[in-house]
Design a protein around this motif. Structure first.
Motif, PDB file in Angstrom:
ATOM      1  N   ASN A 267       0.869  -1.175   0.000  1.00  0.00           N
ATOM      2  CA  ASN A 267       0.000   0.000   0.000  1.00  0.00           C
ATOM      3  C   ASN A 267       0.907   1.226   0.000  1.00  0.00           C
ATOM      4  O   ASN A 267       1.633   1.476   0.961  1.00  0.00           O
ATOM      5  N   TYR A 268       0.870   1.981  -1.072  1.00  0.00           N
ATOM      6  CA  TYR A 268       1.847   3.053  -1.260  1.00  0.00           C
ATOM      7  C   TYR A 268       1.772   4.092  -0.140  1.00  0.00           C
ATOM      8  O   TYR A 268       2.792   4.464   0.451  1.00  0.00           O
ATOM      9  N   LEU A 269       0.583   4.576   0.169  1.00  0.00           N
ATOM     10  CA  LEU A 269       0.449   5.678   1.111  1.00  0.00           C
ATOM     11  C   LEU A 269       0.896   5.286   2.515  1.00  0.00           C
ATOM     12  O   LEU A 269       1.701   5.982   3.137  1.00  0.00           O
ATOM     13  N   SER A 270       0.388   4.160   3.031  1.00  0.00           N
ATOM     14  CA  SER A 270       0.742   3.761   4.395  1.00  0.00           C
ATOM     15  C   SER A 270       2.212   3.368   4.490  1.00  0.00           C
ATOM     16  O   SER A 270       2.878   3.669   5.491  1.00  0.00           O
ATOM     17  N   THR A 271       2.745   2.723   3.459  1.00  0.00           N
ATOM     18  CA  THR A 271       4.159   2.336   3.481  1.00  0.00           C
ATOM     19  C   THR A 271       5.057   3.561   3.410  1.00  0.00           C
ATOM     20  O   THR A 271       6.079   3.655   4.109  1.00  0.00           O
ATOM     21  N   LEU A 272       4.685   4.513   2.581  1.00  0.00           N
ATOM     22  CA  LEU A 272       5.433   5.763   2.490  1.00  0.00           C
ATOM     23  C   LEU A 272       5.483   6.455   3.848  1.00  0.00           C
ATOM     24  O   LEU A 272       6.552   6.870   4.324  1.00  0.00           O
ATOM     25  N   TYR A 273       4.343   6.539   4.500  1.00  0.00           N
ATOM     26  CA  TYR A 273       4.273   7.224   5.794  1.00  0.00           C
ATOM     27  C   TYR A 273       5.090   6.483   6.857  1.00  0.00           C
ATOM     28  O   TYR A 273       5.852   7.107   7.613  1.00  0.00           O
ATOM     29  N   GLU A 274       4.962   5.160   6.918  1.00  0.00           N
ATOM     30  CA  GLU A 274       5.688   4.390   7.923  1.00  0.00           C
ATOM     31  C   GLU A 274       7.194   4.462   7.719  1.00  0.00           C
ATOM     32  O   GLU A 274       7.965   4.582   8.680  1.00  0.00           O
TER      33      GLU A 274
ATOM     34  N   GLN B 186      13.366   4.654   7.171  1.00  0.00           N
ATOM     35  CA  GLN B 186      13.717   3.754   6.074  1.00  0.00           C
ATOM     36  C   GLN B 186      13.407   4.332   4.693  1.00  0.00           C
ATOM     37  O   GLN B 186      13.691   3.688   3.685  1.00  0.00           O
ATOM     38  N   ARG B 187      12.842   5.543   4.648  1.00  0.00           N
ATOM     39  CA  ARG B 187      12.389   6.084   3.365  1.00  0.00           C
ATOM     40  C   ARG B 187      13.521   6.154   2.338  1.00  0.00           C
ATOM     41  O   ARG B 187      13.299   5.889   1.148  1.00  0.00           O
ATOM     42  N   GLU B 188      14.717   6.514   2.752  1.00  0.00           N
ATOM     43  CA  GLU B 188      15.826   6.663   1.816  1.00  0.00           C
ATOM     44  C   GLU B 188      16.382   5.323   1.337  1.00  0.00           C
ATOM     45  O   GLU B 188      17.246   5.284   0.462  1.00  0.00           O
ATOM     46  N   GLN B 189      15.874   4.233   1.901  1.00  0.00           N
ATOM     47  CA  GLN B 189      16.388   2.912   1.527  1.00  0.00           C
ATOM     48  C   GLN B 189      15.524   2.212   0.487  1.00  0.00           C
ATOM     49  O   GLN B 189      15.917   1.161  -0.018  1.00  0.00           O
ATOM     50  N   ILE B 190      14.335   2.750   0.208  1.00  0.00           N
ATOM     51  CA  ILE B 190      13.440   2.070  -0.728  1.00  0.00           C
ATOM     52  C   ILE B 190      12.986   3.038  -1.813  1.00  0.00           C
ATOM     53  O   ILE B 190      13.029   4.263  -1.653  1.00  0.00           O
ATOM     54  N   ALA B 191      12.553   2.473  -2.930  1.00  0.00           N
ATOM     55  CA  ALA B 191      11.958   3.235  -4.036  1.00  0.00           C
ATOM     56  C   ALA B 191      10.669   2.540  -4.443  1.00  0.00           C
ATOM     57  O   ALA B 191      10.516   1.317  -4.272  1.00  0.00           O
ATOM     58  N   PHE B 192       9.750   3.318  -4.968  1.00  0.00           N
ATOM     59  CA  PHE B 192       8.472   2.780  -5.430  1.00  0.00           C
ATOM     60  C   PHE B 192       8.419   2.846  -6.943  1.00  0.00           C
ATOM     61  O   PHE B 192       8.777   3.860  -7.551  1.00  0.00           O
ATOM     62  N   ILE B 193       7.978   1.744  -7.548  1.00  0.00           N
ATOM     63  CA  ILE B 193       7.914   1.664  -9.007  1.00  0.00           C
ATOM     64  C   ILE B 193       6.570   2.216  -9.487  1.00  0.00           C
ATOM     65  O   ILE B 193       5.508   1.866  -8.954  1.00  0.00           O
ATOM     66  N   TYR B 194       6.633   3.075 -10.469  1.00  0.00           N
ATOM     67  CA  TYR B 194       5.428   3.592 -11.102  1.00  0.00           C
ATOM     68  C   TYR B 194       5.350   3.002 -12.509  1.00  0.00           C
ATOM     69  O   TYR B 194       6.389   2.852 -13.146  1.00  0.00           O
ATOM     70  N   PRO B 195       4.197   2.612 -13.029  1.00  0.00           N
ATOM     71  CA  PRO B 195       2.843   2.866 -12.548  1.00  0.00           C
ATOM     72  C   PRO B 195       2.392   1.904 -11.452  1.00  0.00           C
ATOM     73  O   PRO B 195       3.041   0.886 -11.195  1.00  0.00           O
ATOM     74  N   PRO B 196       1.273   2.241 -10.812  1.00  0.00           N
ATOM     75  CA  PRO B 196       0.769   1.388  -9.731  1.00  0.00           C
ATOM     76  C   PRO B 196       0.349   0.010 -10.227  1.00  0.00           C
ATOM     77  O   PRO B 196      -0.064  -0.162 -11.371  1.00  0.00           O
ATOM     78  N   LEU B 197       0.442  -0.946  -9.316  1.00  0.00           N
ATOM     79  CA  LEU B 197      -0.134  -2.259  -9.568  1.00  0.00           C
ATOM     80  C   LEU B 197      -1.653  -2.161  -9.627  1.00  0.00           C
ATOM     81  O   LEU B 197      -2.312  -2.803 -10.454  1.00  0.00           O
ATOM     82  N   ARG B 198      -2.205  -1.349  -8.723  1.00  0.00           N
ATOM     83  CA  ARG B 198      -3.656  -1.149  -8.676  1.00  0.00           C
ATOM     84  C   ARG B 198      -3.928   0.243  -8.136  1.00  0.00           C
ATOM     85  O   ARG B 198      -3.234   0.718  -7.245  1.00  0.00           O
ATOM     86  N   ARG B 199      -4.943   0.890  -8.671  1.00  0.00           N
ATOM     87  CA  ARG B 199      -5.335   2.215  -8.194  1.00  0.00           C
ATOM     88  C   ARG B 199      -6.858   2.298  -8.189  1.00  0.00           C
ATOM     89  O   ARG B 199      -7.513   1.812  -9.113  1.00  0.00           O
TER      90      ARG B 199
END
Length: 280
Positions: free
Chosen positions: A196-203, A209-222
């Motif tokens: 879940n992009y939003l909750s994972t981003l916030y946590e 840990q934010r600087e250790q991960i990247a999120f791939i776009y486009p979404p799997l589901r929106r």
């Protein structure tokens, strides 16, 4: 005598204008404040889920809370209460019987539409995205599931994601809990995980840990999410409320207030999220 007739004429003209002015004022009051008459405390419910909504010492916080508060302020509604419930079943039960008036952040489906009145405007587009380690952000891309065939994919049990994800033919390793996915990704046990992009981003912002991960776009589901009215609610002028609500959400989208709220909770990622929702 002529002066008297002139005085009578002026008096009639003044009375006519005053009557028209009073009628116009009354009409404007009805237009401007259709929701205030005979109103009672507006009950707004939701599930506790940061960063959308949660309580701090009985003080409601979150993106949903700020958006709805801004809407109510624009409407001039001051008599309202936010309350959070502990599970989705209770939330929907209260909506069905009219114990609550507005339910925060629900997706739309045919079953819910039987007892919920949806606005036209979605205030959020929530999505699931694949997360990777920051060093892999250029190496791992996603436009088709075949792009992930050579990578170790993790997923949480009992999460639907999408049917196509589970039927993709990928070698997916399943873990018991969703909150294990990011730690296992950073431990190099997986290469890519759906979150879940939003909750994972916030946590990850909160735990460093934010600087250790990247999120791939486009979404799997929106999917669009709405703040909805209970059809069983007896709050007055619900149709007028939702019409004005839609107008305010559009205004907030255009004047930058929505983007500002997202940034308040998500920092620079909030602006990126805003742009991915409304400018792509």
């Amino acid at each position: 005598m002529a002066r008297c007739r002139k005085f009578v004429h002026m008096a009639r003209l003044l009375r006519y204008r005053l009557e028209n002015l009073c009628a116009l004022t009354a009409a404007l009051c009805v237009i401007a404040f259709p929701l205030a008459a005979n109103a009672r405390t507006l009950i707004i419910e939701g599930l506790s889920e940061a960063p959308l909504k949660w309580m701090v010492d009985r003080d409601p916080r979150g993106i949903d809370i700020d958006i709805m508060t801004e809407v109510l302020n624009d409407m001039g509604i001051t008599d309202y209460r936010f309350q959070l419930v502990d599970n989705g079943r209770r939330l929907l039960h209260n909506a069905q019987n009219g114990s609550s008036d507005i339910i925060l952040t629900l997706s739309q489906n045919a079953e819910r539409s039987q007892y919920l009145q949806y606005p036209d405007e979605a205030h959020l587009l929530l999505d699931w995205r694949f997360a990777v380690r920051i060093e892999d952000r250029d190496r791992i891309t996603f436009s088709d599931f075949s792009d992930l065939a050579r990578h170790r994919v993790g997923a949480a049990a009992e999460y639907s994601y999408t049917d196509t994800f589970w039927q993709s033919g990928l070698d997916i390793e399943i873990v018991a809990k969703n909150d294990l996915l990011i730690p296992m990704l950073l431990e190099n046990r997986f290469d890519v995980v759906p979150v879940n992009y939003l909750s994972t981003l916030y946590e990850t912002l909160r735990n460093g840990q934010r600087e250790q991960i990247a999120f791939i776009y486009p979404p799997l589901r929106r999917a669009p999410y709405y703040n909805v009215f209970s059809k069983a609610s007896d709050y007055p002028d619900k149709d007028a409320f939702l019409k004005r609500y839609d107008q305010i959400i559009r205004e907030m989208r255009n004047d930058g207030r929505l983007a500002t709220i997202f940034q308040d909770y998500l920092g620079p990622d909030g602006l990126d999220w805003w742009q991915s929702q409304y400018q792509n």
